[in-house]
Design an enzyme around this catalytic site. Sequence first.
Site, PDB file in Angstrom:
ATOM      1  N   SER A 189     -96.297 -65.146 111.189  1.00 50.50           N
ATOM      2  CA  SER A 189     -95.026 -64.630 110.689  1.00 50.50           C
ATOM      3  C   SER A 189     -93.982 -65.734 110.656  1.00 50.50           C
ATOM      4  CB  SER A 189     -94.526 -63.504 111.601  1.00 50.50           C
ATOM      5  OG  SER A 189     -95.543 -62.555 111.756  1.00 50.50           O
ATOM      6  N   GLU A 229     -96.347 -52.920 103.081  1.00 45.14           N
ATOM      7  CA  GLU A 229     -96.909 -53.705 104.189  1.00 45.14           C
ATOM      8  C   GLU A 229     -97.610 -52.707 105.087  1.00 45.14           C
ATOM      9  OE1 GLU A 229     -97.000 -56.802 104.273  1.00 45.14           O
ATOM     10  OE2 GLU A 229     -95.379 -57.449 102.961  1.00 45.14           O
ATOM     11  N   CYS A 276     -99.192 -55.218 113.299  1.00 47.99           N
ATOM     12  CA  CYS A 276    -100.251 -55.119 112.281  1.00 47.99           C
ATOM     13  C   CYS A 276    -100.986 -56.442 112.156  1.00 47.99           C
ATOM     14  CB  CYS A 276     -99.678 -54.664 110.945  1.00 47.99           C
ATOM     15  SG  CYS A 276     -98.265 -55.643 110.440  1.00 47.99           S
ATOM     16  N   GLY A 285     -95.650 -49.703 107.341  1.00 43.20           N
ATOM     17  CA  GLY A 285     -96.187 -48.668 108.222  1.00 43.20           C
ATOM     18  C   GLY A 285     -97.688 -48.542 108.028  1.00 43.20           C
ATOM     19  N   SER A 286     -98.197 -47.370 108.305  1.00 51.27           N
ATOM     20  CA  SER A 286     -99.647 -47.186 108.272  1.00 51.27           C
ATOM     21  C   SER A 286    -100.176 -47.095 106.841  1.00 51.27           C
ATOM     22  CB  SER A 286    -100.011 -45.901 109.023  1.00 51.27           C
ATOM     23  OG  SER A 286     -99.418 -44.789 108.371  1.00 51.27           O
ATOM     24  N   ARG A 324     -98.614 -60.566 121.587  1.00 49.15           N
ATOM     25  CA  ARG A 324     -97.257 -60.467 121.043  1.00 49.15           C
ATOM     26  C   ARG A 324     -96.977 -58.983 120.822  1.00 49.15           C
ATOM     27  NH1 ARG A 324     -95.871 -61.431 115.251  1.00 49.15           N
ATOM     28  NH2 ARG A 324     -93.612 -61.703 115.122  1.00 49.15           N
ATOM     29  N   ASN A 337     -92.292 -50.843 115.568  1.00 50.13           N
ATOM     30  CA  ASN A 337     -92.768 -51.951 116.414  1.00 50.13           C
ATOM     31  C   ASN A 337     -91.867 -53.189 116.386  1.00 50.13           C
ATOM     32  OD1 ASN A 337     -93.621 -52.424 113.807  1.00 50.13           O
ATOM     33  ND2 ASN A 337     -95.628 -53.235 114.393  1.00 50.13           N
ATOM     34  N   PRO A 368     -85.127 -45.794 109.434  1.00 47.12           N
ATOM     35  CA  PRO A 368     -85.881 -46.394 110.542  1.00 47.12           C
ATOM     36  C   PRO A 368     -86.854 -45.370 111.132  1.00 47.12           C
ATOM     37  CG  PRO A 368     -83.689 -45.757 111.293  1.00 47.12           C
ATOM     38  CD  PRO A 368     -83.766 -45.391 109.827  1.00 47.12           C
ATOM     39  N   GLU A 422     -93.398 -60.256 101.506  1.00 44.44           N
ATOM     40  CA  GLU A 422     -92.037 -60.289 102.049  1.00 44.44           C
ATOM     41  C   GLU A 422     -91.800 -61.680 102.622  1.00 44.44           C
ATOM     42  OE1 GLU A 422     -90.789 -55.849 103.182  1.00 44.44           O
ATOM     43  OE2 GLU A 422     -92.016 -56.773 104.715  1.00 44.44           O
TER      44      GLU A 422
HETATM   45  P1  ADP Z   1     -96.916 -45.427 112.798  1.00 43.67           P
HETATM   46  O1  ADP Z   1     -98.186 -44.686 112.961  1.00 43.67           O
HETATM   47  O2  ADP Z   1     -96.966 -46.835 113.200  1.00 43.67           O
HETATM   48  O3  ADP Z   1     -95.711 -44.712 113.330  1.00 43.67           O
HETATM   49  P2  ADP Z   1     -96.262 -44.504 110.169  1.00 43.67           P
HETATM   50  O4  ADP Z   1     -96.830 -44.977 108.877  1.00 43.67           O
HETATM   51  O5  ADP Z   1     -96.556 -43.110 110.582  1.00 43.67           O
HETATM   52  O6  ADP Z   1     -96.734 -45.566 111.226  1.00 43.67           O
HETATM   53  O7  ADP Z   1     -94.681 -44.679 110.195  1.00 43.67           O
HETATM   54  C1  ADP Z   1     -93.996 -45.779 109.624  1.00 43.67           C
HETATM   55  C2  ADP Z   1     -92.681 -45.281 109.048  1.00 43.67           C
HETATM   56  O8  ADP Z   1     -92.962 -44.347 108.017  1.00 43.67           O
HETATM   57  C3  ADP Z   1     -91.793 -44.540 110.050  1.00 43.67           C
HETATM   58  O9  ADP Z   1     -90.438 -44.795 109.729  1.00 43.67           O
HETATM   59  C4  ADP Z   1     -92.126 -43.088 109.770  1.00 43.67           C
HETATM   60  O10 ADP Z   1     -91.100 -42.198 110.146  1.00 43.67           O
HETATM   61  C5  ADP Z   1     -92.278 -43.125 108.265  1.00 43.67           C
HETATM   62  N1  ADP Z   1     -93.064 -42.033 107.684  1.00 43.67           N
HETATM   63  C6  ADP Z   1     -94.115 -41.370 108.225  1.00 43.67           C
HETATM   64  N2  ADP Z   1     -94.556 -40.426 107.361  1.00 43.67           N
HETATM   65  C7  ADP Z   1     -93.781 -40.495 106.254  1.00 43.67           C
HETATM   66  C8  ADP Z   1     -93.733 -39.791 105.014  1.00 43.67           C
HETATM   67  N3  ADP Z   1     -94.582 -38.815 104.715  1.00 43.67           N
HETATM   68  N4  ADP Z   1     -92.789 -40.145 104.117  1.00 43.67           N
HETATM   69  C9  ADP Z   1     -91.913 -41.120 104.383  1.00 43.67           C
HETATM   70  N5  ADP Z   1     -91.902 -41.829 105.532  1.00 43.67           N
HETATM   71  C10 ADP Z   1     -92.827 -41.530 106.457  1.00 43.67           C
END
Ligand code: ADP
Length: 499
Positions: free
Chosen positions: A462, A271, A305, A249-250, A299, A172, A196, A479
């Site tokens: 932010s 985060e 998030c 990420g998630s 935004r 994002n 990335p 961060e």
């Molecule tokens: P979103 O649903 O917003 O894409 P994710 O948490 O799935 O959020 O992804 C955030 C980042 O984490 C991305 O770079 C994705 O490729 C990476 N990612 C997803 N699954 C894994 C994993 N099992 N191990 C490491 N990185 C991961």
Amino acid sequence: MSTPAAAPPLSALTDREWRLIAAAPHQLLVDGRWVDSENGATFDVLDPATGEVLCAVADATPADGRRALEAAVTAQSSFARTSPRERADILTRAFELLHERIDDLALLMTLEMGKPVAEAKAEIAYAAEFLRHFAGEALRIDGGYQTAPAGDARFLITRQPVGPCLLITPWNFPMAMGTRKLGPAIAAGCTSVIKPAPQTPLSMLALGAILAEAGLPDGVVNIVPCTGANEVIEPLIRSGLARKLSFTGSTKVGKILLEQCADKVLRTSMELGGNAPFIVFEDADLEEAVAGAMTAKMRNMGEACTAANRIYVHESVIEEFGSRLAEKMAALRVGRGTDEGVTVGPLIDEAAQAKVTELVDDAVTRGATVLTGGTACDRVGYFYTPTVLTGVSPQARMATEEIFGPVAPLTPFSTEAEVVAAANDTPYGLVAYVYTNDLRRALRVGEAMESGMVGLNQGVVSNPAAPFGGVKESGLGREGGSIGIDEFLELKYIGIAMG
Ligand code: ADP
């Protein structure tokens, strides 16, 4: 990589866009060299506004990941010995280069991610600011000298880089989430492997080229875009070669990574997801609150998030607030982010569009009223119409799930106690927004929010100079700010006998 003179027929890309894509790095960055993946595999990067393939990018394998980490490990000891001034100068030069190239970098980001060019430019400036901020922090890594309570010893306290880091970023904010990690890592003297998101690798690869141009030594930052995130990253975490993982990420993936990190007791910064409440009290300045809601919601097309996910408005002003917000949302111009005047780009992919559609349909089924929008756009690309819903039930899925799209759900409340309880009734705790002109209430509610950040009469929190981060299931660590560099430093004390 050859540079075609013009876009192929039927492409939505202009010649300038086509040349920009063709000239951008598409390979892995390992030990200062641009390389293909060891088996030659690539994956496609798509323009979310059209679904068109922009280019193919090298798809790192576990062996490529291992090589990247080994390069980071090899570079670590000499990089840790560089002077703070040298590291600060590299970050400052990279800051300047981001600004010199802001037009091209913003366009590249818009092509792979979809956000309007003006927002992409704002992100590059924001991303650059992390480099400038941490260039300063590199010079302020402090220590101490203390007398032991018994007087028979001295404590020398110093800070050292944690060691090689694994950094994982989302799609994002393809550039800013990179500099928010790389800025402090470089300032602290840490090497890294950064991965990335596969949707948006081009901005990170472009950043890698700029850091190299700014004088970063080979192997200090290695970049491994890949489609098999788990296959590539898990062995690196478990190898024991890295000392830290920083992830944005998630929450779902963050929890998996935390478990993996337990194996070798890696330092972690997380985060994760949010479910931000946005509270408008009856004494708020309604015009300001509507403007703040537009920022907090729209935004990045709502794909943040920190996006306002639940908007609680006092029952005495909800009708007025709803109609003003709906008017502003309906006036937004949806389209390809590269087009003049567009303020809302496409969502990142088909799955994102389908999820937003499902959440809105679910809320409407549970009694919400559509004030504007309410449907996906009837056009090519993953667009969703800016939407305002009112009377959204606490049982609606969007009350507990991140919407990650341009949908503002309004829910009425009557008392402060009721809205504070509702706002905190979530496993997340990233940010809360509070609009009121009553100072005591502002401080009371601000303190009561179970979140790492509060926006008081402002719709954006932010800032590279402020500590960004969440509590509860929204994450660990901070961060940015002066504390941001601590995530990449270990404290060491040396006891000195004086007897
Ligand atoms: P979103 O649903 O917003 O894409 P994710 O948490 O799935 O959020 O992804 C955030 C980042 O984490 C991305 O770079 C994705 O490729 C990476 N990612 C997803 N699954 C894994 C994993 N099992 N191990 C490491 N990185 C991961």
